[in-house]
Design a protein around this motif. Structure first.
Motif, PDB file in Angstrom:
ATOM      1  N   PHE A  95      -6.385  -5.095   6.804  1.00 45.39           N
ATOM      2  CA  PHE A  95      -7.456  -5.705   6.007  1.00 45.39           C
ATOM      3  C   PHE A  95      -8.527  -6.279   6.935  1.00 45.39           C
ATOM      4  O   PHE A  95      -9.716  -6.210   6.638  1.00 45.39           O
ATOM      5  N   PHE A 111     -10.598  -3.348   7.883  1.00 48.36           N
ATOM      6  CA  PHE A 111     -11.451  -2.953   6.751  1.00 48.36           C
ATOM      7  C   PHE A 111     -12.601  -3.946   6.580  1.00 48.36           C
ATOM      8  O   PHE A 111     -13.711  -3.572   6.229  1.00 48.36           O
ATOM      9  N   LEU A 168     -18.527  -2.922   1.084  1.00 43.83           N
ATOM     10  CA  LEU A 168     -17.661  -2.938  -0.093  1.00 43.83           C
ATOM     11  C   LEU A 168     -17.212  -4.358  -0.420  1.00 43.83           C
ATOM     12  O   LEU A 168     -16.912  -4.672  -1.561  1.00 43.83           O
ATOM     13  N   ILE A 169     -17.146  -5.203   0.600  1.00 43.54           N
ATOM     14  CA  ILE A 169     -16.596  -6.543   0.384  1.00 43.54           C
ATOM     15  C   ILE A 169     -17.691  -7.535  -0.008  1.00 43.54           C
ATOM     16  O   ILE A 169     -17.478  -8.421  -0.818  1.00 43.54           O
ATOM     17  N   LEU A 229      -9.839  -9.013  -5.323  1.00 49.75           N
ATOM     18  CA  LEU A 229      -8.583  -8.325  -5.665  1.00 49.75           C
ATOM     19  C   LEU A 229      -8.651  -7.702  -7.062  1.00 49.75           C
ATOM     20  O   LEU A 229      -8.045  -6.656  -7.310  1.00 49.75           O
ATOM     21  N   HIS A 242     -11.235   1.073  -4.444  1.00 45.55           N
ATOM     22  CA  HIS A 242     -10.559   2.357  -4.243  1.00 45.55           C
ATOM     23  C   HIS A 242     -11.352   3.522  -4.845  1.00 45.55           C
ATOM     24  O   HIS A 242     -11.218   4.665  -4.394  1.00 45.55           O
ATOM     25  N   ALA A 269      -7.648  11.087  -0.653  1.00 51.00           N
ATOM     26  CA  ALA A 269      -6.876   9.842  -0.461  1.00 51.00           C
ATOM     27  C   ALA A 269      -5.879   9.662  -1.602  1.00 51.00           C
ATOM     28  O   ALA A 269      -6.162  10.002  -2.750  1.00 51.00           O
ATOM     29  N   GLU A 270      -4.697   9.154  -1.244  1.00 52.23           N
ATOM     30  CA  GLU A 270      -3.668   8.891  -2.253  1.00 52.23           C
ATOM     31  C   GLU A 270      -3.583   7.386  -2.422  1.00 52.23           C
ATOM     32  O   GLU A 270      -3.115   6.686  -1.524  1.00 52.23           O
ATOM     33  N   LEU A 271      -4.060   6.919  -3.554  1.00 58.23           N
ATOM     34  CA  LEU A 271      -4.193   5.474  -3.745  1.00 58.23           C
ATOM     35  C   LEU A 271      -3.255   4.975  -4.835  1.00 58.23           C
ATOM     36  O   LEU A 271      -2.955   5.703  -5.774  1.00 58.23           O
ATOM     37  N   ILE A 325      -3.671  -0.709  -8.904  1.00 61.97           N
ATOM     38  CA  ILE A 325      -3.576  -2.163  -8.718  1.00 61.97           C
ATOM     39  C   ILE A 325      -4.171  -2.815  -9.969  1.00 61.97           C
ATOM     40  O   ILE A 325      -5.383  -3.000 -10.066  1.00 61.97           O
ATOM     41  N   LEU A 383      -0.953  -9.385 -10.240  1.00 60.02           N
ATOM     42  CA  LEU A 383      -1.357  -7.988 -10.031  1.00 60.02           C
ATOM     43  C   LEU A 383      -0.113  -7.105 -10.115  1.00 60.02           C
ATOM     44  O   LEU A 383       0.944  -7.480  -9.606  1.00 60.02           O
ATOM     45  N   TYR A 433       1.338  -3.548  -8.920  1.00 61.50           N
ATOM     46  CA  TYR A 433       1.199  -2.406  -8.002  1.00 61.50           C
ATOM     47  C   TYR A 433       2.039  -1.254  -8.543  1.00 61.50           C
ATOM     48  O   TYR A 433       3.214  -1.444  -8.850  1.00 61.50           O
ATOM     49  N   ARG A 458       4.497   6.179  -3.748  1.00 61.66           N
ATOM     50  CA  ARG A 458       4.717   6.049  -2.302  1.00 61.66           C
ATOM     51  C   ARG A 458       5.480   4.774  -1.950  1.00 61.66           C
ATOM     52  O   ARG A 458       5.926   4.619  -0.834  1.00 61.66           O
ATOM     53  N   MET A 502       4.824   1.521  -1.400  1.00 58.31           N
ATOM     54  CA  MET A 502       4.370   0.788  -0.214  1.00 58.31           C
ATOM     55  C   MET A 502       3.966  -0.642  -0.586  1.00 58.31           C
ATOM     56  O   MET A 502       2.957  -1.163  -0.114  1.00 58.31           O
ATOM     57  N   PHE A 532       3.249  -3.140   2.187  1.00 57.66           N
ATOM     58  CA  PHE A 532       1.909  -2.937   2.749  1.00 57.66           C
ATOM     59  C   PHE A 532       0.881  -3.611   1.830  1.00 57.66           C
ATOM     60  O   PHE A 532      -0.027  -4.315   2.302  1.00 57.66           O
ATOM     61  N   ILE A 572      -2.962  -8.056   0.536  1.00 56.83           N
ATOM     62  CA  ILE A 572      -3.344  -9.221  -0.277  1.00 56.83           C
ATOM     63  C   ILE A 572      -3.454 -10.452   0.634  1.00 56.83           C
ATOM     64  O   ILE A 572      -4.420 -11.210   0.560  1.00 56.83           O
TER      65      ILE A 572
HETATM   66  C1  HEM Z   1     -11.979  -3.142   1.647  1.00 59.71           C
HETATM   67  C2  HEM Z   1     -10.781  -3.072   1.111  1.00 59.71           C
HETATM   68  C3  HEM Z   1      -9.939  -1.823   0.992  1.00 59.71           C
HETATM   69  C4  HEM Z   1     -10.188  -0.554   1.444  1.00 59.71           C
HETATM   70  C5  HEM Z   1     -11.407  -0.038   2.176  1.00 59.71           C
HETATM   71  C6  HEM Z   1      -9.019   0.248   1.109  1.00 59.71           C
HETATM   72  C7  HEM Z   1      -8.856   1.573   1.444  1.00 59.71           C
HETATM   73  C8  HEM Z   1      -7.672   2.268   1.400  1.00 59.71           C
HETATM   74  C9  HEM Z   1      -7.421   3.542   2.043  1.00 59.71           C
HETATM   75  C10 HEM Z   1      -8.450   4.333   2.877  1.00 59.71           C
HETATM   76  C11 HEM Z   1      -6.130   3.869   1.809  1.00 59.71           C
HETATM   77  C12 HEM Z   1      -5.388   5.116   2.329  1.00 59.71           C
HETATM   78  C13 HEM Z   1      -5.366   6.222   1.322  1.00 59.71           C
HETATM   79  C14 HEM Z   1      -4.809   7.480   1.970  1.00 59.71           C
HETATM   80  O1  HEM Z   1      -4.676   7.496   3.180  1.00 59.71           O
HETATM   81  O2  HEM Z   1      -4.514   8.485   1.272  1.00 59.71           O
HETATM   82  C15 HEM Z   1      -5.562   2.809   0.998  1.00 59.71           C
HETATM   83  C16 HEM Z   1      -4.268   2.797   0.563  1.00 59.71           C
HETATM   84  C17 HEM Z   1      -3.696   1.726  -0.038  1.00 59.71           C
HETATM   85  N1  HEM Z   1      -4.365   0.609  -0.549  1.00 59.71           N
HETATM   86 FE1  HEM Z   1      -6.297   0.118  -0.248  1.00 59.71          FE
HETATM   87  N2  HEM Z   1      -8.099  -0.516   0.446  1.00 59.71           N
HETATM   88  C18 HEM Z   1      -8.618  -1.787   0.368  1.00 59.71           C
HETATM   89  C19 HEM Z   1      -8.044  -2.884  -0.217  1.00 59.71           C
HETATM   90  C20 HEM Z   1      -6.779  -2.894  -0.755  1.00 59.71           C
HETATM   91  C21 HEM Z   1      -6.122  -4.063  -1.297  1.00 59.71           C
HETATM   92  C22 HEM Z   1      -6.713  -5.481  -1.355  1.00 59.71           C
HETATM   93  C23 HEM Z   1      -4.894  -3.661  -1.716  1.00 59.71           C
HETATM   94  C24 HEM Z   1      -3.814  -4.471  -2.364  1.00 59.71           C
HETATM   95  C25 HEM Z   1      -3.985  -5.194  -3.416  1.00 59.71           C
HETATM   96  C26 HEM Z   1      -4.766  -2.238  -1.421  1.00 59.71           C
HETATM   97  C27 HEM Z   1      -3.633  -1.473  -1.624  1.00 59.71           C
HETATM   98  C28 HEM Z   1      -3.405  -0.243  -1.032  1.00 59.71           C
HETATM   99  C29 HEM Z   1      -2.070   0.338  -0.851  1.00 59.71           C
HETATM  100  C30 HEM Z   1      -0.756  -0.327  -1.194  1.00 59.71           C
HETATM  101  C31 HEM Z   1      -2.255   1.598  -0.239  1.00 59.71           C
HETATM  102  C32 HEM Z   1      -1.161   2.609   0.225  1.00 59.71           C
HETATM  103  C33 HEM Z   1      -0.999   3.800  -0.674  1.00 59.71           C
HETATM  104  C34 HEM Z   1      -0.053   3.558  -1.837  1.00 59.71           C
HETATM  105  O3  HEM Z   1       0.642   2.519  -1.891  1.00 59.71           O
HETATM  106  O4  HEM Z   1       0.031   4.441  -2.709  1.00 59.71           O
HETATM  107  N3  HEM Z   1      -5.940  -1.800  -0.855  1.00 59.71           N
HETATM  108  N4  HEM Z   1      -6.540   1.851   0.746  1.00 59.71           N
END
Ligand code: HEM
Length: 180
Positions: A75, A78, A85-86, A96, A104, A114-116, A119, A131, A133, A137, A139, A142, A147
């Motif tokens: 984070f 990022f 974005l922030i 959040l 996302h 991307a696999e997201l 949330i 929240l 999740y 995957r 995760m 992570f 958070i």
């Molecule tokens: C500026 C803030 C954020 C950006 C730029 C961002 C971007 C990304 C990117 C690029 C990925 C990887 C996707 C892939 O490789 O296929 C990802 C995955 C993920 N993001 Fe975010 N994210 C942000 C904030 C958050 C926050 C605050 C959370 C939690 C509440 C979150 C939860 C996740 C999780 C858990 C994954 C792993 C994939 C999964 O669990 O399926 N992200 N995010």
């Protein structure tokens, strides 16, 4: 998973445990990519689990702690890389609540493969945010780190508690309670 996620992970390992450890965990893990990642490439999330598993074996730290630490770290990365974005979000809860429908969504525009996770906001008050999740995957450690990283970014203090909604960890409830 996008290569940038792997590159950042290996960078964190190098900073915290040294280059030798990076070398060893790549050597000891059977990786289809051979540990060579480009930030725009796409790789299986199983490679990430394999690398974190090796790091855990080497450092004797639990996998869950390592994923959490990685979330906190990333984070911060990022926060620099995706300033646009922030900005516009005034506090951690505002931010959040927009991960699903704004952050996302923008990520998917940049990286269509991307696999997201999902949330979802279950409830929100001034001092408590719930929240949910959801991701195959699994995760959530992570996610918890991300958070926490978000709270750090906005300089806010809150406790995060987790509750498994599905036993296999594909659905997890986070309760984020602000400290007064
Ligand atoms: C500026 C803030 C954020 C950006 C730029 C961002 C971007 C990304 C990117 C690029 C990925 C990887 C996707 C892939 O490789 O296929 C990802 C995955 C993920 N993001 Fe975010 N994210 C942000 C904030 C958050 C926050 C605050 C959370 C939690 C509440 C979150 C939860 C996740 C999780 C858990 C994954 C792993 C994939 C999964 O669990 O399926 N992200 N995010």
């Amino acid at each position: 998973m996008k290569g940038l996620v792997f590159c950042e992970f290996l960078e964190m390992v190098e900073k915290q445990f040294g280059y030798e450890t990076v070398d060893q965990i790549i050597e000891n893990t059977n990786l289809p990519s051979n540990g060579i990642y480009t930030s725009v490439g796409t790789y299986s999330h199983e490679e990430m689990f394999a690398l974190v598993g090796q790091l855990s074996a080497k450092t004797k730290l639990p996998v869950s702690k390592l994923f959490y630490a990685y979330g906190v770290y990333v984070f911060g990365v990022f926060g620099n890389a995706y300033k646009d974005l922030i900005k516009g979000h005034n506090n951690a809860f505002d931010f959040l609540c927009r991960v699903e429908d704004t952050i996302h969504v923008q990520v998917l525009k940049l990286y269509p493969e991307a696999e997201l996770p999902k949330i979802e906001v279950r409830s929100r008050s001034n001092d408590c945010l719930e929240l949910v999740y959801t991701s195959q995957r699994k995760m959530s450690d992570f996610a918890e780190g991300l958070i926490q990283g978000c709270l750090n970014y906005f300089n806010e203090k809150a406790s995060i508690s987790t509750q498994l909604l599905v036993e296999d960890r594909s659905e997890v409830l986070f309760t984020i309670q602000k400290e007064v």
